[in-house]
Design a protein around this motif. Structure first.
Motif: not given
Length: 476
Positions: A398-410, A428-432, A254-259
């Motif tokens: 705040e953006a990083i916290k929301m991006a990392n809030s889920l249990d997925v990180g593709l 700082r983002i938890e994703a592969g 459930n990939d996050a993008g931060i602008v």
């Protein structure tokens, strides 16, 4: 070794005929029109067992050919795919729904040949670990045996190649179980590849859940490669436990993008669009949650809407379209449910959100939803379709916290005019994988894999190739 083959040339009609069952079979329908494309046989576990037995018997001979000969055969298989690219793309478009043009059916078939060529080109040298005082410790990678590959319906051909190419290059044989939604595409792909490969090195068994469960548990399967949902991946882990199989799992994302606030909305709008809506949003590593700083929030919404409303959606064989239907009714219902939840919460619909109820096919309009809460179902559940929530934030933390809030990180992405700032956020983002000023771009040379419950193991590149071998140290 120098081998020449007379390339088999198929039309769409002859390719489809080649993979039709001799009798019986289950109908496969076009998700854009509802019309029947063809039939697929439904073999069971007995046929799977036979294929695994044959692959097991063929594996030692295939491994004995060595890296150079196997690489040459994979390159010839890439040639065969290119020679039949249009027939393969037409079948893929009809069965999966994706248009011929844009980053879709022709693109996917081209990726198949590109991945085969790249995988064939990798050098896998013996690694010297220690060489001193009379001790020589070297690391080798040996074939595992028979690899089981279980693929998805969103990129059925391309992901099958991601699985089979490194497995075959390493000297394993492969048995594939394609998704029951898109079996014809994979059958056709294997038909073309097997015009080059020796018998029983690569087999495809289109079956139901019982076939998948048996493949994951079978004592003669040394490794399973799976791309699909996290829930299905957990089931494979359980099924494989008794035989202690190696696994590569590319699971839900459930990939996050931060602008970032210094980004140029107009400059990034089209790349944002394709990051989210490639394959009509039906991509594991697509952009599915977009976080935009409050200073440029409205400008990004406007620029993205301007791009999105001009991307034509329709039947894939129409050369003008770049977006297609959802592949199946179940996925259409998921997207519709999540968009309705967003609308009922009071979120602002920038575009779409109202599917036509009387049209054939599983078309859901390109949908952009703004002013949405981060806990809304459209944000926290993977929509896997053409609907993007856009969430406003005030601070980078705040953006990083929301991006990392889920249990997925593709995957994830950061968008900025300053690459150094973007890299600091990316770390700082938890994703592969974290992309900068793009999203979802994969390269056969660059390892790819998930974090958290998005799976484990790597694909692509030399590191991905190693995952299809058994490491062996010779120390003496």
């Amino acid at each position: 070794m120098t081998t020449t083959f007379e390339t088999v040339s198929f039309t769409y009609e002859s390719l489809l005929e080649a993979i039709q069952p001799a009798s019986g079979g289950r109908p496969i329908n076009d998700p854009a029109t509802g019309q029947q494309i063809g039939l697929v046989a439904e073999p069971g576990v007995a046929e799977l067992d036979d294929a695994i037995h044959a692959a097991h018997a063929a594996q030692r001979g295939w491994a004995a050919r060595g890296h150079e000969e196997r690489s040459e055969l994979l390159t010839l298989a890439a040639d065969a795919i290119e020679a039949n690219a249009e027939a393969l793309a037409q079948l893929l478009s009809r069965e999966q729904g994706k248009p011929l043009n844009g980053p879709n059916a022709r693109f996917e078939v081209g990726a198949c040949s590109a991945w085969l060529r790249a995988t064939a080109s990798f050098t896998l040298d013996v690694e010297t670990i220690v060489e001193e005082n009379g001790t020589l410790a070297e690391l080798f990678y040996r074939p595992l045996g028979v690899v089981g590959a279980i693929g998805p319906w969103n990129w059925p051909m391309m992901i099958s190649v991601w699985q089979l190419a490194p497995a075959l290059r390493m000297g394993n044989t492969v048995v594939i179980k394609p998704s029951s939604m898109t079996p014809l595409s994979v059958l056709a792909l294997v038909e073309v590849i097997n015009s080059i490969l020796p018998a029983d090195v690569l087999a495809v068994i289109p079956g139901g859940r019982d076939v998948g469960e048996r493949l994951a548990a079978h004592e003669d399967i040394a490794k399973v490669m799976f791309t699909g949902s996290t829930a299905a991946g957990k089931a494979i882990i359980r099924s494989s436990a008794d035989t202690v199989k190696r696994l590569t799992l590319e699971l839900g994302g459930n990939d996050a993008g931060i602008v970032l606030p210094d980004a140029d909305p107009d400059a990034i709008a089209e790349d944002l669009f394709w990051g989210a809506f490639i394959n009509t949003g039906q991509t594991c590593a697509a952009l599915k949650r977009l976080y935009v700083h409050e200073d440029i929030y409205e400008e990004v919404c406007e620029a993205l809407t301007a791009v999105a409303k001009n991307m034509p959606m329709g039947i894939g064989l129409d050369e003008n379209n770049v977006l297609g239907p959802l592949q199946n009714k179940a996925q259409f219902d998921v997207v519709a449910r999540l968009v309705e939840a967003a609308k009922e919460s009071g979120a602002r619909v920038l575009l779409g959100g109202e599917p036509e109820v009387d049209q054939p096919g599983f078309f859901y309009p390109t949908t952009l939803i703004a002013d949405i809460d981060n806990q809304n179902p459209l944000v926290i559940e993977e929509q896997f379709g053409p609907a993007l929530p856009i969430i406003k934030y005030s601070s980078i933390d705040e953006a990083i916290k929301m991006a990392n809030s889920l249990d997925v990180g593709l995957g994830a992405s950061v968008w900025s005019s300053n690459k150094d700032s973007a890299r600091e956020v990316a770390a700082r983002i938890e994703a592969g994988t974290v992309w900068i000023n793009k999203h979802g771009a994969v390269d056969p040379r660059v390892p790819f894999g998930g974090a958290k419950q998005s799976g484990y193991g790597l694909e692509f590149g030399v590191e991905g190739l190693k995952q299809l071998g058994a490491p062996q140290i010779i120390n003496g």
